[in-house]
Design a protein around this motif. Structure first.
Motif, PDB file in Angstrom:
ATOM      1  N   ALA A  89       1.176  -1.307   0.114  1.00 33.27           N
ATOM      2  CA  ALA A  89      -0.225   0.218  -0.046  1.00 33.27           C
ATOM      3  C   ALA A  89       0.485   1.313  -0.172  1.00 33.27           C
ATOM      4  O   ALA A  89       0.491   2.760  -0.096  1.00 33.27           O
ATOM      5  N   TRP A  90       1.950   1.149   0.452  1.00 36.48           N
ATOM      6  CA  TRP A  90       2.619   1.994   0.002  1.00 36.48           C
ATOM      7  C   TRP A  90       2.733   2.939  -1.645  1.00 36.48           C
ATOM      8  O   TRP A  90       3.244   1.865  -2.406  1.00 36.48           O
ATOM      9  N   THR A  91       3.491   4.508  -1.301  1.00 31.79           N
ATOM     10  CA  THR A  91       3.367   5.089  -2.551  1.00 31.79           C
ATOM     11  C   THR A  91       4.590   5.162  -2.974  1.00 31.79           C
ATOM     12  O   THR A  91       5.572   4.719  -2.091  1.00 31.79           O
ATOM     13  N   ASP A  92       5.849   5.117  -4.320  1.00 26.71           N
ATOM     14  CA  ASP A  92       6.739   4.513  -5.046  1.00 26.71           C
ATOM     15  C   ASP A  92       7.727   5.747  -4.009  1.00 26.71           C
ATOM     16  O   ASP A  92       8.798   5.631  -3.229  1.00 26.71           O
ATOM     17  N   GLU A  93       6.761   7.649  -4.207  1.00 26.08           N
ATOM     18  CA  GLU A  93       8.216   7.958  -2.602  1.00 26.08           C
ATOM     19  C   GLU A  93       7.758   7.983  -1.481  1.00 26.08           C
ATOM     20  O   GLU A  93       8.789   8.048  -1.282  1.00 26.08           O
ATOM     21  N   GLU A  94       6.744   7.061  -0.875  1.00 31.44           N
ATOM     22  CA  GLU A  94       7.261   6.527   0.805  1.00 31.44           C
ATOM     23  C   GLU A  94       8.148   5.666   0.649  1.00 31.44           C
ATOM     24  O   GLU A  94       8.810   5.571   1.932  1.00 31.44           O
ATOM     25  N   LEU A  95       8.432   4.222  -0.043  1.00 29.19           N
ATOM     26  CA  LEU A  95       9.383   3.542  -0.666  1.00 29.19           C
ATOM     27  C   LEU A  95      10.659   4.799  -0.552  1.00 29.19           C
ATOM     28  O   LEU A  95      12.115   4.071   0.019  1.00 29.19           O
ATOM     29  N   LYS A  96      11.007   5.733  -1.133  1.00 30.67           N
ATOM     30  CA  LYS A  96      12.201   5.784  -1.760  1.00 30.67           C
ATOM     31  C   LYS A  96      12.766   6.969  -0.711  1.00 30.67           C
ATOM     32  O   LYS A  96      13.830   6.724  -0.155  1.00 30.67           O
ATOM     33  N   ARG A  97      12.059   7.636   0.572  1.00 35.20           N
ATOM     34  CA  ARG A  97      12.148   8.156   1.017  1.00 35.20           C
ATOM     35  C   ARG A  97      12.505   6.920   2.639  1.00 35.20           C
ATOM     36  O   ARG A  97      13.533   7.498   2.989  1.00 35.20           O
ATOM     37  N   ALA A  98      12.373   5.983   3.014  1.00 35.72           N
ATOM     38  CA  ALA A  98      12.114   5.079   3.247  1.00 35.72           C
ATOM     39  C   ALA A  98      13.625   4.871   3.027  1.00 35.72           C
ATOM     40  O   ALA A  98      14.567   4.485   3.694  1.00 35.72           O
ATOM     41  N   ILE A  99      14.304   4.812   1.912  1.00 34.70           N
ATOM     42  CA  ILE A  99      15.478   3.767   1.612  1.00 34.70           C
ATOM     43  C   ILE A  99      16.468   4.858   1.800  1.00 34.70           C
ATOM     44  O   ILE A  99      17.483   4.720   2.607  1.00 34.70           O
ATOM     45  N   THR A 100      16.529   6.202   1.450  1.00 38.95           N
ATOM     46  CA  THR A 100      17.202   7.398   1.027  1.00 38.95           C
ATOM     47  C   THR A 100      17.684   8.156   2.092  1.00 38.95           C
ATOM     48  O   THR A 100      18.144   9.255   2.487  1.00 38.95           O
ATOM     49  N   HIS A 101      16.401   8.068   3.183  1.00 44.71           N
ATOM     50  CA  HIS A 101      16.147   8.911   4.367  1.00 44.71           C
ATOM     51  C   HIS A 101      15.932   8.618   5.276  1.00 44.71           C
ATOM     52  O   HIS A 101      15.950   9.136   6.498  1.00 44.71           O
ATOM     53  N   GLY A 102      15.608   6.801   5.614  1.00 46.16           N
ATOM     54  CA  GLY A 102      15.225   6.219   7.058  1.00 46.16           C
ATOM     55  C   GLY A 102      14.041   6.624   7.332  1.00 46.16           C
ATOM     56  O   GLY A 102      14.303   6.761   8.895  1.00 46.16           O
ATOM     57  N   ILE A 103      13.004   7.381   6.927  1.00 45.31           N
ATOM     58  CA  ILE A 103      11.856   7.878   6.917  1.00 45.31           C
ATOM     59  C   ILE A 103      10.565   6.601   7.058  1.00 45.31           C
ATOM     60  O   ILE A 103      10.355   6.458   5.731  1.00 45.31           O
ATOM     61  N   GLY A 104      10.037   6.505   8.201  1.00 43.55           N
ATOM     62  CA  GLY A 104       9.044   5.450   7.238  1.00 43.55           C
ATOM     63  C   GLY A 104       7.484   6.141   7.137  1.00 43.55           C
ATOM     64  O   GLY A 104       7.776   6.988   6.920  1.00 43.55           O
ATOM     65  N   ARG A 105       6.540   5.013   6.726  1.00 43.94           N
ATOM     66  CA  ARG A 105       4.867   5.873   6.382  1.00 43.94           C
ATOM     67  C   ARG A 105       5.259   6.375   7.147  1.00 43.94           C
ATOM     68  O   ARG A 105       4.063   7.386   6.545  1.00 43.94           O
ATOM     69  N   ASN A 106       4.559   6.947   8.241  1.00 41.92           N
ATOM     70  CA  ASN A 106       4.000   7.629   9.161  1.00 41.92           C
ATOM     71  C   ASN A 106       4.745   8.521   9.080  1.00 41.92           C
ATOM     72  O   ASN A 106       4.506   9.592  10.448  1.00 41.92           O
ATOM     73  N   GLY A 107       5.960   8.499   9.397  1.00 40.74           N
ATOM     74  CA  GLY A 107       7.433   9.943   9.191  1.00 40.74           C
ATOM     75  C   GLY A 107       8.446   9.944  10.135  1.00 40.74           C
ATOM     76  O   GLY A 107       8.622  11.017  10.545  1.00 40.74           O
ATOM     77  N   ALA A 108       8.115   8.975  10.691  1.00 38.16           N
ATOM     78  CA  ALA A 108       8.512   8.813  12.213  1.00 38.16           C
ATOM     79  C   ALA A 108      10.050   7.848  11.625  1.00 38.16           C
ATOM     80  O   ALA A 108      10.640   7.146  10.796  1.00 38.16           O
ATOM     81  N   PRO A 109      11.514   8.235  12.411  1.00 40.58           N
ATOM     82  CA  PRO A 109      12.655   7.181  12.042  1.00 40.58           C
ATOM     83  C   PRO A 109      12.457   6.070  11.708  1.00 40.58           C
ATOM     84  O   PRO A 109      12.287   5.423  12.614  1.00 40.58           O
TER      85      PRO A 109
END
Length: 302
Positions: free
Chosen positions: A247-267
């Motif tokens: 259910a994640w968007t591509d942008e959410e996945l990219k942010r998790a990979i490159t910034h270590g931020i989860g879908r809920n905005g938490a590290p």
């Protein structure tokens, strides 16, 4: 390419013999320039592979309170890896002639990277050679060139302690052998290549019994990591809509990979968050897109 024309003699004012020598000298200058330029490109590619994808510093560079101690880069890691069959720290892979790999041949370095075998025998399987078998010949050589260009550091570490038979781990299905340049032009194959080098499945593959199961549990997560901040559990990154990242968007996945931020905005947990900030944040946009596209192909698993 620009060459200083003043360094090439005016052939009109030279004798025939001198003219020939001047021509040969000019040709040598051009080839030397091209060779140095090509080697510079190889070292740049090797740096990218080591820093943005393979995260070699994570095991082979000591850490201080503010992160990696880059003045001692590649001199050996701080973390001790201890399993029932071995205890080891990341070795000195700087080009020091005695403590590092400066005296190793290219063939010996290749064997250590992709086969997990050093000059004195098999390396502990914490060295993820199974993930590096996919390396193209060109990328493997680029890594060797980059390591040879690093600053040599004379720092000796305790030798690896073996307590049993050391067996290599299985590779990701489809990444058991070297890729080709043509493979990397295909988006999904490139994504698989990147996932292998970045060792995504080393953490996110579930286990059957006590061993990783890349064929039956690829991407299912569940591996435990004990960190100073507590115990973290590797996430399910299959396409399952609720257990995984379906259910994640591509942008959410990219942010998790490159910034270590989860879908809920938490590290994310420190292991992933640290790798994201120090390494995966340096990935090119093209590579991140390819990696996300391949992750999307993982079948749903609970």
């Amino acid at each position: 390419m620009q060459i200083d024309r003043t360094s090439i003699p005016n052939l009109l004012f030279l004798s025939q013999g001198s003219r020939l020598l001047a021509i040969l000298g000019a040709i040598f200058t051009i080839f030397a320039f091209l060779s140095a330029s090509a080697r510079g490109e190889e070292i740049t590619r090797g740096r990218y592979l080591v820093e943005a994808l393979m995260a070699c510093d994570n095991c082979h560079t000591p850490r201080g309170p503010d992160g990696y101690e880059m003045s001692l880069r590649f001199s050996g890691g701080s973390q001790v890896f201890s399993e029932k069959d071995y205890t080891v720290r990341g070795s000195n892979i700087s080009p020091d002639q005695h403590a590092g790999i400066g005296a190793w041949s290219d063939t010996q370095i290749r064997a250590a990277i992709i086969d997990g075998v050093g000059p004195t025998g098999r390396l502990a399987p914490v060295m993820p050679s199974e993930s590096y078998r996919a390396l193209t010949p060109q990328d493997l050589q680029a890594i060797i060139d980059f390591l040879r260009a690093a600053v040599p550091v004379s720092a000796s570490l305790p030798p690896q302690q073996k307590r049993g038979t050391l067996e290599p781990r299985p590779a990701i299905p489809g990444a058991e052998a070297p890729f080709t340049d043509a493979d990397l032009s295909d988006r999904l194959k490139r994504g698989l290549y990147l996932a292998s080098l970045a060792r995504c499945m080393s953490c996110h593959t579930g286990e059957s019994g006590s061993a990783p199961d890349p064929r039956g549990r690829l991407g299912a997560g569940g591996k435990l990591f004990r960190t100073p901040a507590g115990v973290a559990v590797a996430s399910n990154i299959t396409s399952h809509p609720t257990k995984g990242i379906g259910a994640w968007t591509d942008e959410e996945l990219k942010r998790a990979i490159t910034h270590g931020i989860g879908r809920n905005g938490a590290p994310l947990a420190p292991t992933m968050a640290n790798l994201s900030r120090a390494h995966f944040s340096k990935m090119t946009e093209e590579d991140v897109d390819a990696l996300v596209a391949w992750i999307r192909t993982l079948p749903p698993r609970e």
